[in-house]
Design a protein around this motif. Structure first.
Motif, PDB file in Angstrom:
ATOM      1  N   UNK A   5      93.819 129.292 -10.816  1.00 18.59           N
ATOM      2  CA  UNK A   5      94.031 130.086  -9.605  1.00 18.59           C
ATOM      3  C   UNK A   5      93.448 131.490  -9.706  1.00 18.59           C
ATOM      4  N   UNK A   6      92.804 131.785 -10.831  1.00 12.69           N
ATOM      5  CA  UNK A   6      92.208 133.098 -11.008  1.00 12.69           C
ATOM      6  C   UNK A   6      93.195 134.159 -11.470  1.00 12.69           C
ATOM      7  N   UNK A   7      94.383 133.733 -11.898  1.00 12.49           N
ATOM      8  CA  UNK A   7      95.335 134.702 -12.425  1.00 12.49           C
ATOM      9  C   UNK A   7      95.117 134.883 -13.929  1.00 12.49           C
ATOM     10  N   UNK A   8      95.409 136.075 -14.419  1.00 14.32           N
ATOM     11  CA  UNK A   8      95.182 136.402 -15.818  1.00 14.32           C
ATOM     12  C   UNK A   8      96.305 135.818 -16.676  1.00 14.32           C
ATOM     13  N   UNK A   9      95.929 134.984 -17.644  1.00 12.18           N
ATOM     14  CA  UNK A   9      96.918 134.359 -18.528  1.00 12.18           C
ATOM     15  C   UNK A   9      96.969 135.014 -19.907  1.00 12.18           C
ATOM     16  N   UNK A  10      95.877 135.644 -20.315  1.00  6.70           N
ATOM     17  CA  UNK A  10      95.835 136.311 -21.621  1.00  6.70           C
ATOM     18  C   UNK A  10      94.906 137.508 -21.539  1.00  6.70           C
ATOM     19  N   UNK A  11      95.279 138.567 -22.244  1.00  3.81           N
ATOM     20  CA  UNK A  11      94.471 139.787 -22.316  1.00  3.81           C
ATOM     21  C   UNK A  11      94.260 140.124 -23.781  1.00  3.81           C
ATOM     22  N   UNK A  12      93.015 140.375 -24.153  1.00  6.49           N
ATOM     23  CA  UNK A  12      92.682 140.745 -25.528  1.00  6.49           C
ATOM     24  C   UNK A  12      92.170 142.187 -25.533  1.00  6.49           C
ATOM     25  N   UNK A  13      92.915 143.045 -26.199  1.00  8.88           N
ATOM     26  CA  UNK A  13      92.616 144.481 -26.210  1.00  8.88           C
ATOM     27  C   UNK A  13      92.275 144.910 -27.644  1.00  8.88           C
ATOM     28  N   UNK A  14      91.025 145.239 -27.890  1.00  7.45           N
ATOM     29  CA  UNK A  14      90.581 145.663 -29.224  1.00  7.45           C
ATOM     30  C   UNK A  14      90.424 147.179 -29.233  1.00  7.45           C
ATOM     31  N   UNK A  15      91.202 147.852 -30.105  1.00 11.49           N
ATOM     32  CA  UNK A  15      91.141 149.308 -30.202  1.00 11.49           C
ATOM     33  C   UNK A  15      90.854 149.793 -31.620  1.00 11.49           C
ATOM     34  N   UNK A  16      90.772 148.869 -32.578  1.00 12.70           N
ATOM     35  CA  UNK A  16      90.442 149.243 -33.956  1.00 12.70           C
ATOM     36  C   UNK A  16      89.033 149.830 -33.985  1.00 12.70           C
ATOM     37  N   UNK A  17      88.886 151.116 -34.355  1.00 15.84           N
ATOM     38  CA  UNK A  17      87.548 151.737 -34.328  1.00 15.84           C
ATOM     39  C   UNK A  17      86.516 150.983 -35.157  1.00 15.84           C
ATOM     40  N   UNK A  18      86.963 150.332 -36.237  1.00 23.67           N
ATOM     41  CA  UNK A  18      86.028 149.595 -37.087  1.00 23.67           C
ATOM     42  C   UNK A  18      85.415 148.404 -36.361  1.00 23.67           C
ATOM     43  N   UNK A  19      86.071 147.937 -35.294  1.00 20.48           N
ATOM     44  CA  UNK A  19      85.574 146.786 -34.556  1.00 20.48           C
ATOM     45  C   UNK A  19      84.854 147.174 -33.264  1.00 20.48           C
ATOM     46  N   UNK A  20      84.651 148.448 -33.040  1.00 23.95           N
ATOM     47  CA  UNK A  20      84.021 148.898 -31.802  1.00 23.95           C
ATOM     48  C   UNK A  20      82.608 149.436 -32.015  1.00 23.95           C
ATOM     49  N   UNK A  21      82.127 149.342 -33.239  1.00 30.52           N
ATOM     50  CA  UNK A  21      80.811 149.920 -33.542  1.00 30.52           C
ATOM     51  C   UNK A  21      79.682 149.188 -32.829  1.00 30.52           C
ATOM     52  N   UNK A  22      79.784 147.868 -32.746  1.00 29.61           N
ATOM     53  CA  UNK A  22      78.723 147.115 -32.075  1.00 29.61           C
ATOM     54  C   UNK A  22      78.669 147.469 -30.598  1.00 29.61           C
ATOM     55  N   UNK A  23      79.828 147.575 -29.950  1.00 25.91           N
ATOM     56  CA  UNK A  23      79.864 147.953 -28.534  1.00 25.91           C
ATOM     57  C   UNK A  23      79.379 149.384 -28.358  1.00 25.91           C
ATOM     58  N   UNK A  24      79.818 150.285 -29.249  1.00 25.75           N
ATOM     59  CA  UNK A  24      79.405 151.686 -29.152  1.00 25.75           C
ATOM     60  C   UNK A  24      77.899 151.830 -29.336  1.00 25.75           C
ATOM     61  N   UNK A  25      77.303 150.918 -30.131  1.00 25.70           N
ATOM     62  CA  UNK A  25      75.863 150.987 -30.355  1.00 25.70           C
ATOM     63  C   UNK A  25      75.051 150.659 -29.121  1.00 25.70           C
ATOM     64  N   UNK A  26      75.649 149.936 -28.177  1.00 29.41           N
ATOM     65  CA  UNK A  26      74.994 149.677 -26.905  1.00 29.41           C
ATOM     66  C   UNK A  26      74.019 148.516 -26.883  1.00 29.41           C
ATOM     67  N   UNK A  27      73.872 147.811 -28.000  1.00 31.01           N
ATOM     68  CA  UNK A  27      72.927 146.688 -28.041  1.00 31.01           C
ATOM     69  C   UNK A  27      73.561 145.438 -27.437  1.00 31.01           C
ATOM     70  N   UNK A  28      72.876 144.799 -26.513  1.00 29.39           N
ATOM     71  CA  UNK A  28      73.338 143.533 -25.942  1.00 29.39           C
ATOM     72  C   UNK A  28      72.736 142.396 -26.758  1.00 29.39           C
ATOM     73  N   UNK A  29      73.577 141.590 -27.357  1.00 32.61           N
ATOM     74  CA  UNK A  29      73.122 140.520 -28.241  1.00 32.61           C
ATOM     75  C   UNK A  29      72.763 139.266 -27.451  1.00 32.61           C
ATOM     76  N   UNK A  30      71.728 138.597 -27.928  1.00 37.58           N
ATOM     77  CA  UNK A  30      71.377 137.272 -27.406  1.00 37.58           C
ATOM     78  C   UNK A  30      72.140 136.272 -28.259  1.00 37.58           C
ATOM     79  N   UNK A  31      73.105 135.579 -27.677  1.00 41.25           N
ATOM     80  CA  UNK A  31      73.931 134.636 -28.429  1.00 41.25           C
ATOM     81  C   UNK A  31      73.656 133.203 -28.001  1.00 41.25           C
ATOM     82  N   UNK A  32      72.438 132.957 -27.552  1.00 40.81           N
ATOM     83  CA  UNK A  32      72.053 131.615 -27.144  1.00 40.81           C
ATOM     84  C   UNK A  32      72.073 130.631 -28.297  1.00 40.81           C
ATOM     85  N   UNK A  33      72.125 129.363 -27.978  1.00 41.32           N
ATOM     86  CA  UNK A  33      72.223 128.326 -28.999  1.00 41.32           C
ATOM     87  C   UNK A  33      70.896 127.649 -29.275  1.00 41.32           C
ATOM     88  N   UNK A  34      69.825 128.224 -28.775  1.00 36.49           N
ATOM     89  CA  UNK A  34      68.505 127.641 -29.045  1.00 36.49           C
ATOM     90  C   UNK A  34      67.598 128.675 -29.692  1.00 36.49           C
TER      91      UNK A  34
END
Length: 304
Positions: free
Chosen positions: A275-304
């Motif tokens: 129904x489009x309602x939110x069932x789970x929320x994942x909130x990451x605030x550990x600075x050690x895990x935010x470096x990739x996002x802070x770097x601004x690089x968009x990763x290609x995670x394709x399977x080919x």
């Protein structure tokens, strides 16, 4: 001006670099660890005898899978003693990520994969996500083909029982994400309640570095109150007036990045029901895990 010819070994490796990162990230759940595994794969590739390499793609996938599996085994103890809930390290992804690739790299899927044994996780990723044969996987993880088949069956049944049951189209996901952002930053509890499933669960990962809930927060009223306070309280050392939030593509789908004047302070991603309602929320605030996002690089995670 003439340029020296490119190193053919480097060219072959670069051709498959995105694939190698995609494999390693799904096995490890961390961008930094995946990058390290790819770098180690390059070292082994550059030293390998080419006479024994008939299929560079399969050979490189085997190297990086084995390296990622070794890293995952050594990381298990650290994760068992982790302060508070453990969530995967978020990454920015392209907005055009294919649906099948997005689902397999979503926060929800990575959380499910975390409940597998290291061997089961590696086998599941290689078989179900990347389509490698049981024989190829057996060589990659250094097990018999029979053992790989058994691990694949266990992992597939485990994931099937725990993965999110609903697939919501991306435009609807983004609309819900934007409405959530507006309600949270506006402190509108009623609007948040309309978006949340009654039994919604909020998982917060501060890793002991940032004050977060040490246990899952359950129930729409409690979760709504938590996010409605964003515009009124200091969060991770950032005053409300100095905080900004944007909708971006995180792990294959729309999510939120909260930032202060000089740093990223959190990411938020959502699971939705039919129904489009939110069932789970994942909130990451550990600075050690935010470096990739802070770097601004968009990763290609394709399977080919």
């Amino acid at each position: 001006m003439t340029h020296p010819p490119a190193n053919p070994d480097q060219q072959v490796f670069d051709e498959h670099r995105n694939l190698l990162f995609s494999v390693a990230y799904r096995i490890l759940g961390g961008a930094a660890d995946a990058e390290d595994a790819v770098q180690d794969a390059w070292i082994r590739w550059s030293a390998a005898s080419r006479a024994q390499v008939a299929d560079p793609k399969a050979y490189l996938a085997r190297i990086v899978s084995n390296l990622a599996l070794e890293r995952l085994r050594s990381a298990r103890h650290r994760r068992e003693t982790y302060v508070g809930p453990w969530l995967p390290e978020p990454i920015l992804t392209g907005g055009d990520t294919a649906v099948v690739d997005a689902e397999s790299v979503s926060t929800a899927m990575l959380v499910v994969l975390e409940t597998l044994s290291p061997l089961e996780r590696a086998v599941f990723v290689l078989r179900e996500v990347f389509g490698f044969s049981h024989a190829e996987i057996a060589r990659a993880v250094e097990r018999s083909e029979a053992a790989v088949r058994q691990a694949a069956h266990r992992a597939r049944e485990h994931v099937r029982a725990r993965r999110p049951r609903f697939t919501v189209d991306r435009s609807r996901q983004r609309a819900v994400t934007e409405r959530f952002l507006a309600a949270a930053t506006g402190g509108d509890i009623n609007a948040l309640m309309e978006l949340l499933s009654p039994d919604v669960t909020l998982w917060t990962d501060g890793g002991g570095r940032v004050r977060q809930a040490m246990r899952p927060v359950v129930g729409a009223p409690t979760v709504a109150a938590w996010f409605a306070a964003i515009g009124t309280v200091t969060y991770a050392g950032v005053e409300p007036a100095d905080m900004r939030a944007t909708v971006v593509a995180i792990n294959g789908g729309p999510g939120l990045v909260f930032s202060g004047p000089d740093r990223v302070i959190a990411t938020v991603t959502f699971d939705l029901d039919a129904d489009g309602r939110i069932t789970a929320i994942h909130n990451v605030a550990n600075p050690d895990k935010l470096r990739a996002v802070a770097g601004g690089t968009a990763y290609d995670v394709g399977t080919r």
